[in-house]
Design a protein around this motif. Structure first.
Motif, PDB file in Angstrom:
ATOM      1  N   GLY A   1     -18.207   3.590  -7.119  1.00 14.12           N
ATOM      2  CA  GLY A   1     -19.062   2.525  -7.620  1.00 14.12           C
ATOM      3  C   GLY A   1     -18.473   1.157  -7.365  1.00 14.12           C
ATOM      4  N   MET A   2     -17.152   1.024  -7.495  1.00 13.27           N
ATOM      5  CA  MET A   2     -16.514  -0.263  -7.262  1.00 13.27           C
ATOM      6  C   MET A   2     -16.513  -0.618  -5.780  1.00 13.27           C
ATOM      7  N   VAL A   3     -16.353   0.370  -4.923  1.00 18.92           N
ATOM      8  CA  VAL A   3     -16.443   0.111  -3.483  1.00 18.92           C
ATOM      9  C   VAL A   3     -17.835  -0.399  -3.136  1.00 18.92           C
ATOM     10  N   GLY A   4     -18.855   0.236  -3.705  1.00 18.79           N
ATOM     11  CA  GLY A   4     -20.221  -0.220  -3.475  1.00 18.79           C
ATOM     12  C   GLY A   4     -20.437  -1.633  -3.977  1.00 18.79           C
ATOM     13  N   GLU A   5     -19.824  -1.979  -5.102  1.00 19.29           N
ATOM     14  CA  GLU A   5     -19.959  -3.327  -5.647  1.00 19.29           C
ATOM     15  C   GLU A   5     -19.343  -4.362  -4.711  1.00 19.29           C
ATOM     16  N   VAL A   6     -18.147  -4.050  -4.183  1.00 21.78           N
ATOM     17  CA  VAL A   6     -17.502  -4.976  -3.256  1.00 21.78           C
ATOM     18  C   VAL A   6     -18.360  -5.146  -2.002  1.00 21.78           C
ATOM     19  N   ALA A   7     -18.956  -4.055  -1.529  1.00 21.14           N
ATOM     20  CA  ALA A   7     -19.813  -4.133  -0.349  1.00 21.14           C
ATOM     21  C   ALA A   7     -21.021  -5.034  -0.601  1.00 21.14           C
ATOM     22  N   ARG A   8     -21.608  -4.936  -1.795  1.00 22.65           N
ATOM     23  CA  ARG A   8     -22.755  -5.798  -2.107  1.00 22.65           C
ATOM     24  C   ARG A   8     -22.343  -7.265  -2.143  1.00 22.65           C
ATOM     25  N   ARG A   9     -21.187  -7.530  -2.713  1.00 20.39           N
ATOM     26  CA  ARG A   9     -20.689  -8.903  -2.756  1.00 20.39           C
ATOM     27  C   ARG A   9     -20.521  -9.444  -1.340  1.00 20.39           C
ATOM     28  N   LYS A  10     -19.945  -8.629  -0.469  1.00 23.55           N
ATOM     29  CA  LYS A  10     -19.769  -9.064   0.915  1.00 23.55           C
ATOM     30  C   LYS A  10     -21.117  -9.286   1.589  1.00 23.55           C
ATOM     31  N   ALA A  11     -22.078  -8.417   1.309  1.00 26.40           N
ATOM     32  CA  ALA A  11     -23.401  -8.546   1.920  1.00 26.40           C
ATOM     33  C   ALA A  11     -24.054  -9.866   1.517  1.00 26.40           C
ATOM     34  N   LEU A  12     -23.992 -10.199   0.221  1.00 24.93           N
ATOM     35  CA  LEU A  12     -24.585 -11.448  -0.241  1.00 24.93           C
ATOM     36  C   LEU A  12     -23.826 -12.645   0.317  1.00 24.93           C
ATOM     37  N   ALA A  13     -22.494 -12.531   0.398  1.00 24.32           N
ATOM     38  CA  ALA A  13     -21.705 -13.616   0.980  1.00 24.32           C
ATOM     39  C   ALA A  13     -22.084 -13.834   2.441  1.00 24.32           C
ATOM     40  N   GLY A  14     -22.411 -12.740   3.147  1.00 24.34           N
ATOM     41  CA  GLY A  14     -22.829 -12.874   4.536  1.00 24.34           C
ATOM     42  C   GLY A  14     -24.145 -13.619   4.664  1.00 24.34           C
ATOM     43  N   VAL A  15     -25.077 -13.342   3.775  1.00 21.68           N
ATOM     44  CA  VAL A  15     -26.351 -14.078   3.778  1.00 21.68           C
ATOM     45  C   VAL A  15     -26.103 -15.541   3.439  1.00 21.68           C
ATOM     46  N   LEU A  16     -25.190 -15.780   2.501  1.00 20.47           N
ATOM     47  CA  LEU A  16     -24.855 -17.148   2.107  1.00 20.47           C
ATOM     48  C   LEU A  16     -24.267 -17.925   3.282  1.00 20.47           C
ATOM     49  N   ASP A  17     -23.448 -17.254   4.091  1.00 18.36           N
ATOM     50  CA  ASP A  17     -22.852 -17.903   5.264  1.00 18.36           C
ATOM     51  C   ASP A  17     -23.914 -18.361   6.259  1.00 18.36           C
ATOM     52  N   ARG A  18     -25.019 -17.627   6.330  1.00 12.51           N
ATOM     53  CA  ARG A  18     -26.073 -17.953   7.308  1.00 12.51           C
ATOM     54  C   ARG A  18     -27.124 -18.902   6.746  1.00 12.51           C
ATOM     55  N   ALA A  19     -27.024 -19.213   5.454  1.00 13.63           N
ATOM     56  CA  ALA A  19     -28.045 -20.032   4.809  1.00 13.63           C
ATOM     57  C   ALA A  19     -27.858 -21.510   5.151  1.00 13.63           C
ATOM     58  N   LYS A  20     -28.936 -22.267   4.973  1.00  9.34           N
ATOM     59  CA  LYS A  20     -28.893 -23.722   5.128  1.00  9.34           C
ATOM     60  C   LYS A  20     -28.887 -24.324   3.730  1.00  9.34           C
ATOM     61  N   ILE A  21     -27.740 -24.884   3.358  1.00 12.07           N
ATOM     62  CA  ILE A  21     -27.564 -25.379   1.996  1.00 12.07           C
ATOM     63  C   ILE A  21     -27.437 -26.905   2.035  1.00 12.07           C
TER      64      ILE A  21
END
Length: 471
Positions: free
Chosen positions: A386-406
């Protein structure tokens, strides 16, 4: 094995499974061995009882029941894998036919909630706007005041207690005259509100040696929630004495020699904190965008089970207003989990051992636990996937954040890369062997198949790191 999937709703399916006798035969043979090692039959040694004798004495039905019970977990898992469904929560399994001889089959059905099918929106260039970074003199003064408070000392005073004072108290509670609890010499800050309701009001105006009665619901124990008659006795009143803001304080509280140097550093740190808040805001708005952009039906059974477990743990099953709040937050968290898991799969996000170690250390600190003990606890409770999955989700959202226009409210582009830690920093994380061993054994999993992940995801977002979705 033959299996067919019947779609009951967008979030629930029924697997209809047929298992040939020959696939069940290894479990039947194992059942004969198990029963033979447990029964005592004159003329035969334990473990050497022939199958026909066991059938005569115990009945073929007992053997088949043992065999089916032993085989069912593996058969269910195989049927799920072959059917390519993604279950969440516990299945409802019904055995519809048990083979008596080689001409018959084992038939069973399994109803389960599943991850619904949905389409992710375009993840490139999502535009969000955050507040401007504004650092005022009041912000700097507030940070300096916090620093003064850290170096303050408590001094006993001979006066009535006021809000903000630190007091030493004795406290007792009774219900219908029956003593429930009694403690002495507790240190408490008036106004913190972290003990019994009504105690702050009782303490204000009291002097050392005085007692006062009040009524409050008990916060814990077997009688939690029940109204108790409480008595608080004030032993001492202390106020925090703060050091003066001067060069001596700067040398005491920091590596700087002068107050001006300290103020400059505090200002820089406060500005960085404001920028960090921008990043947190951008992350939260990205997640809100994803939640608003994806239309999917959620498995109500999973939500209801989680809500009931949550309310039962709080002793508030009958609190309809609170139930509605928990229902909404649980549904939102589950939807976020599904979306982020889909991004993990689409972007092929992987979790490195170092990333998992960092998350373990962060969580251990959050819970106030030794990292070694925390790692052992999550490993013993099978919470590593479960914790591995949580870290993966955090990375996934961070990846979307990297591509966003802020951009900020003034139209300036916000570069979140400025907040990222320096990868060339010589400071490395110090980890012990247990933490590293647990991290080394961790394997990425499809977290949508883990029912326990729903509870973890709904309740574990107390941290404010930029990689963490705030559900």
């Amino acid at each position: 094995m033959k299996s067919a999937v019947e779609n009951l709703t967008p979030t629930r399916v029924k697997l209809v499974v047929e298992v040939p006798y020959e696939e069940l035969k290894p479990s039947i043979d194992a059942a004969y061995r198990t029963i033979g090692s447990q029964v005592t039959i004159p003329g035969f040694r334990k473990g050497k009882v022939p199958a026909r004798i066991i059938d005569q004495r115990m009945g073929k039905g007992a053997v088949l029941q043992e065999a089916v019970n032993e085989a069912m977990p593996g058969l269910y898992a195989q049927a799920v894998e072959e059917s390519a469904v993604r279950p969440i929560g516990q299945p409802e399994v019904e055995i519809t036919a048990v083979p008596v001889d080689e001409s018959e089959t084992l038939n069973f059905t399994a109803e389960m909630d599943v991850v619904p099918a949905f389409t992710l929106p375009d993840l490139d260039g999502i535009a969000v706007t955050v507040d401007d970074v504004e650092l005022t003199d009041e912000d700097v003064a507030e940070e300096l005041e916090k620093l003064r408070t850290r170096f303050g000392t408590l001094v006993t005073v001979e006066r009535a207690a006021v809000d903000g004072d630190f007091v030493s108290i004795d406290l007792s509670a009774t219900i219908d005259g029956e003593p429930i609890d009694e403690v002495s010499g507790i240190s408490y800050e008036i106004g913190s509100g972290n003990m019994l309701p009504g105690m702050d009001e009782a303490l204000i105006g009291m002097s050392a040696g005085e007692s006062k009665d009040f009524t409050a619901p008990l916060a814990g124990g077997d009688r939690a929630g029940q109204e108790a008659d409480c008595t608080v006795t004030l032993q001492a009143v202390k106020e925090r004495e703060l050091p003066e803001l001067n060069d001596d304080f700067a040398q005491l509280a920091s590596e700087f020699d002068t107050l001006e140097e300290l103020k400059a550093n505090v200002s820089e740190v406060a500005l960085q904190a404001k920028k960090f808040e921008q990043g947190v805001s951008a992350r939260d708005k990205i997640l809100e965008h994803l939640l608003d952009s994806v239309d999917l039906e959620l498995p109500q059974g999973v939500i209801d089970a989680e809500v009931n477990a949550h309310l039962e743990g709080e002793g508030r099953l009958e609190d309809d207003e609170h139930r509605a709040e928990v229902q909404e937050s649980t549904a939102r968290a589950l939807k976020a989990q599904f979306i982020l898991d889909a991004i993990v799969e689409q972007d092929e996000v992987e979790v490195s051992q170092q990333e998992f170690v960092e998350y373990l250390l962060m969580q251990a600190q959050q819970y106030g636990m030794d990292p070694n003990q925390f790692a052992q606890a999550i490993d013993a409770n099978n919470q590593v996937p479960g914790m591995v999955g949580e870290v993966a989700r955090r990375k996934a959202l961070a990846g979307v954040l990297d591509r966003a226009k802020i951009t900020d409210a003034s139209g300036n582009e916000v570069d979140l890369a400025e907040l990222a830690p320096d990868e060339d920093d010589d400071d490395t994380l110090e980890t012990n062997e247990v933490v590293e061993d647990v991290a080394a054994d961790a394997e990425p999993v499809d977290e949508a198949t883990d029912a326990a992940a729903t509870e973890e995801y709904a309740g574990s977002h107390a941290g404010e790191d930029l990689d963490a979705p705030k559900a």
